[in-house]
Motif scaffolding. Structure first.
Motif, PDB file in Angstrom:
ATOM      1  N   ASP A  22       0.788  -0.995   0.114  1.00 60.40           N
ATOM      2  CA  ASP A  22      -0.090   0.014   0.010  1.00 60.40           C
ATOM      3  C   ASP A  22       0.773   1.447   0.062  1.00 60.40           C
ATOM      4  N   PRO A  23       1.866   1.286  -0.967  1.00 54.92           N
ATOM      5  CA  PRO A  23       2.812   2.347  -0.917  1.00 54.92           C
ATOM      6  C   PRO A  23       2.207   3.857  -1.062  1.00 54.92           C
ATOM      7  N   TRP A  24       2.717   4.883  -0.485  1.00 53.11           N
ATOM      8  CA  TRP A  24       2.493   6.218  -0.740  1.00 53.11           C
ATOM      9  C   TRP A  24       3.531   7.015  -0.727  1.00 53.11           C
ATOM     10  N   VAL A  25       3.919   7.708  -1.866  1.00 57.58           N
ATOM     11  CA  VAL A  25       5.092   8.430  -2.202  1.00 57.58           C
ATOM     12  C   VAL A  25       4.762   9.866  -2.533  1.00 57.58           C
ATOM     13  N   TYR A  26       5.218  10.963  -1.793  1.00 59.57           N
ATOM     14  CA  TYR A  26       4.805  12.341  -2.142  1.00 59.57           C
ATOM     15  C   TYR A  26       6.190  13.219  -2.250  1.00 59.57           C
ATOM     16  N   LEU A  27       6.007  13.707  -3.325  1.00 63.66           N
ATOM     17  CA  LEU A  27       7.116  14.980  -3.790  1.00 63.66           C
ATOM     18  C   LEU A  27       6.520  16.114  -3.020  1.00 63.66           C
ATOM     19  N   HIS A  28       7.410  16.596  -1.857  1.00 65.76           N
ATOM     20  CA  HIS A  28       7.023  17.889  -1.341  1.00 65.76           C
ATOM     21  C   HIS A  28       7.846  19.036  -1.802  1.00 65.76           C
ATOM     22  N   THR A  29       7.537  20.308  -1.806  1.00 64.88           N
ATOM     23  CA  THR A  29       8.099  21.408  -2.205  1.00 64.88           C
ATOM     24  C   THR A  29       9.667  21.594  -1.705  1.00 64.88           C
ATOM     25  N   ASP A  30       9.996  20.947  -0.732  1.00 68.85           N
ATOM     26  CA  ASP A  30      11.278  20.863  -0.233  1.00 68.85           C
ATOM     27  C   ASP A  30      12.198  20.162  -0.776  1.00 68.85           C
ATOM     28  N   GLY A  31      11.774  19.370  -1.890  1.00 65.16           N
ATOM     29  CA  GLY A  31      12.729  18.720  -2.766  1.00 65.16           C
ATOM     30  C   GLY A  31      12.901  17.372  -2.276  1.00 65.16           C
ATOM     31  N   PHE A  32      12.307  16.772  -1.232  1.00 64.54           N
ATOM     32  CA  PHE A  32      12.182  15.469  -0.608  1.00 64.54           C
ATOM     33  C   PHE A  32      10.873  14.520  -1.068  1.00 64.54           C
ATOM     34  N   TYR A  33      11.226  13.328  -1.406  1.00 64.31           N
ATOM     35  CA  TYR A  33      10.199  12.345  -1.495  1.00 64.31           C
ATOM     36  C   TYR A  33       9.921  11.888  -0.051  1.00 64.31           C
ATOM     37  N   TYR A  34       8.678  11.812   0.172  1.00 61.35           N
ATOM     38  CA  TYR A  34       8.068  11.309   1.386  1.00 61.35           C
ATOM     39  C   TYR A  34       7.556   9.897   1.426  1.00 61.35           C
ATOM     40  N   PHE A  35       7.799   8.878   2.015  1.00 58.26           N
ATOM     41  CA  PHE A  35       7.130   7.464   1.884  1.00 58.26           C
ATOM     42  C   PHE A  35       6.430   7.091   3.222  1.00 58.26           C
ATOM     43  N   THR A  36       5.368   6.243   3.040  1.00 55.36           N
ATOM     44  CA  THR A  36       4.951   5.435   4.104  1.00 55.36           C
ATOM     45  C   THR A  36       3.933   4.298   3.242  1.00 55.36           C
ATOM     46  N   GLY A  37       3.747   3.460   4.246  1.00 56.35           N
ATOM     47  CA  GLY A  37       3.272   2.303   3.623  1.00 56.35           C
ATOM     48  C   GLY A  37       2.891   1.172   4.658  1.00 56.35           C
ATOM     49  N   SER A  38       1.917   0.033   4.614  1.00 60.26           N
ATOM     50  CA  SER A  38       1.570  -0.821   5.404  1.00 60.26           C
ATOM     51  C   SER A  38       2.903  -1.574   5.625  1.00 60.26           C
ATOM     52  N   VAL A  39       3.264  -1.934   7.010  1.00 56.76           N
ATOM     53  CA  VAL A  39       4.380  -2.618   7.383  1.00 56.76           C
ATOM     54  C   VAL A  39       3.877  -4.132   7.693  1.00 56.76           C
ATOM     55  N   PRO A  40       4.607  -5.301   7.507  1.00 58.43           N
ATOM     56  CA  PRO A  40       4.280  -6.269   7.600  1.00 58.43           C
ATOM     57  C   PRO A  40       3.438  -6.816   9.177  1.00 58.43           C
ATOM     58  N   GLU A  41       4.122  -6.149   9.906  1.00 62.96           N
ATOM     59  CA  GLU A  41       3.486  -6.452  11.449  1.00 62.96           C
ATOM     60  C   GLU A  41       1.987  -5.819  11.563  1.00 62.96           C
ATOM     61  N   TYR A  42       1.694  -4.869  10.625  1.00 64.95           N
ATOM     62  CA  TYR A  42       0.438  -3.960  10.844  1.00 64.95           C
ATOM     63  C   TYR A  42       0.242  -3.376  12.062  1.00 64.95           C
ATOM     64  N   ASP A  43       1.709  -2.870  12.722  1.00 61.20           N
ATOM     65  CA  ASP A  43       1.428  -2.553  14.157  1.00 61.20           C
ATOM     66  C   ASP A  43       1.952  -1.057  14.233  1.00 61.20           C
ATOM     67  N   ARG A  44       2.433  -0.506  13.322  1.00 67.94           N
ATOM     68  CA  ARG A  44       2.826   1.032  13.526  1.00 67.94           C
ATOM     69  C   ARG A  44       2.909   1.543  12.162  1.00 67.94           C
ATOM     70  N   ILE A  45       3.111   2.932  12.190  1.00 68.15           N
ATOM     71  CA  ILE A  45       3.176   3.812  10.988  1.00 68.15           C
ATOM     72  C   ILE A  45       4.464   4.604  10.876  1.00 68.15           C
ATOM     73  N   GLU A  46       5.190   3.981   9.719  1.00 65.68           N
ATOM     74  CA  GLU A  46       6.779   4.659   9.629  1.00 65.68           C
ATOM     75  C   GLU A  46       6.777   5.543   8.619  1.00 65.68           C
ATOM     76  N   LEU A  47       7.587   6.417   8.567  1.00 63.17           N
ATOM     77  CA  LEU A  47       7.760   7.527   7.640  1.00 63.17           C
ATOM     78  C   LEU A  47       9.326   7.458   7.210  1.00 63.17           C
ATOM     79  N   ARG A  48       9.696   7.600   5.907  1.00 63.67           N
ATOM     80  CA  ARG A  48      10.957   7.959   5.474  1.00 63.67           C
ATOM     81  C   ARG A  48      10.991   9.110   4.425  1.00 63.67           C
ATOM     82  N   ARG A  49      12.083   9.680   4.110  1.00 65.41           N
ATOM     83  CA  ARG A  49      12.423  10.556   3.058  1.00 65.41           C
ATOM     84  C   ARG A  49      13.582  10.423   2.359  1.00 65.41           C
TER      85      ARG A  49
END
Length: 326
Positions: A22-49
């Motif tokens: 369920d990947p979500w990628v968003y390119l922000h005005t700061d020039g970074f791509y932000y990512f989140t998605g379902s982790v296999p454990e279904y127990d948390r929300i992670e972000l990375r950029r």
């Protein structure tokens, strides 16, 4: 925007991120791509950029939120999305409740988090609560977009009077966690390819191009039958009128056994850093046979590929590319 006949120079080494569905990628005005998605454990929300989509795979994930031990946000944390609205960050996600029954574990509702920091990997995420629909039932996969000054929410929900598991709805919003007025059904499973295993329309992602509003969505069970469909409306139409939306009679992105890609879907859209290339982000497995419930098979990997456009302004996604360089 690319014509389908143009040679695409941008390429990726897929998968981008292993075991992120369920990947979500968003390119922000700061020039970074932000990512989140379902982790296999279904127990948390992670972000990375990262500065590029490819680099998201090596980016250090930061935990934005963790499920509760009990209560309405204590199980099966699914399909988070990160959005930037009026100077603040928001995460939409679905959560169920810990229960002794299977039905309770899959009785999801939609929730919202807010962060005022410039960088959403920092600062505090506060809970804005449940998105209240016009009735209480299984609901998930909320996404939002703005058009002509109005913010809209699109999501999947079960109508107890309609056969099946989930339909797609749209409503206007008064703020990023509250819908306004009546929700309107714009799609329900009707074709055979939308009703394999489960009657499902879910995972909406919005794309605005060429005087049209497109909503890609996913259908059927989460095994190799999972695929993407497409809704289209004129940008000048009333988006809250079901008549404004037309559904493609055939899926637009499906399993490709030759390339070893199975069950592509639950996508998002982004663009190349220069804005010239439209990019499809999606998950798929690289094998067909699954042991047990497909939802608990962790190997839905995040993938990316550039797509083009037909002469009449419709997206042309092609087929899921092989693992490795596109």
């Amino acid at each position: 925007m690319l014509n389908v006949n143009e040679q695409v120079q941008q390429s990726f080494i897929n998968p981008i991120i292993p075991q992120r569905a369920d990947p979500w990628v968003y390119l922000h005005t700061d020039g970074f791509y932000y990512f989140t998605g379902s982790v296999p454990e279904y127990d948390r929300i992670e972000l990375r950029r990262a500065r590029t989509i490819q680099e998201l795979g090596a980016a250090e994930p930061v935990v934005a939120w963790t499920k509760y031990a009990e209560g309405p946000m204590s199980a099966n944390i699914w399909a988070p999305e990160i959005h930037f609205v009026q100077g603040k960050w928001y995460i939409y996600f679905a959560a169920a409740r810990t229960t002794e029954t299977v039905e309770g574990l899959f009785d999801h509702r939609m929730f919202v988090l807010e962060n005022e920091s410039a960088n959403p990997l920092e600062g505090k995420w506060s809970e804005k609560g449940q998105i209240i629909a016009n009735w209480e039932s299984f609901a998930l996969d909320a996404t939002s977009f703005e058009h002509n000054g109005t913010h809209y929410l699109v999501w999947a929900q079960k109508d107890l009077s309609i056969e099946g598991n989930s339909n797609l709805y749209i409503a206007a919003m008064v703020n990023p966690w509250t819908i306004s007025g009546q929700q309107v059904m714009i799609a329900q499973p009707e074709y055979d390819w939308e009703k394999i295993g489960f009657y499902v329309n879910e995972g909406a992602a919005v794309l605005k191009r060429n005087g049209k509003i497109f909503i890609a969505y996913s259908a059927s069970a989460t095994n190799h039958h999972y695929c993407m469909g497409l809704l289209t409306a004129s940008a000048d139409s009333d988006l809250l009128d079901p008549v404004s939306w037309s559904k493609a009679p055939e899926p637009v992105f499906t399993t490709n056994e030759e390339n070893g890609q199975y069950g592509p879907g639950h996508n998002s859209f982004t663009v190349s850093p220069d804005g010239k290339h439209d990019i499809l982000i999606y998950h798929a497995r690289n094998y067909k046979e699954i042991t047990g419930d497909p939802l608990y098979d962790p190997n839905r990997h995040t993938r990316a590929q550039v797509f083009g456009w037909t002469a009449d302004g419709m997206p042309s996604f092609g087929v899921p590319v092989r693992d490795g360089k596109e």
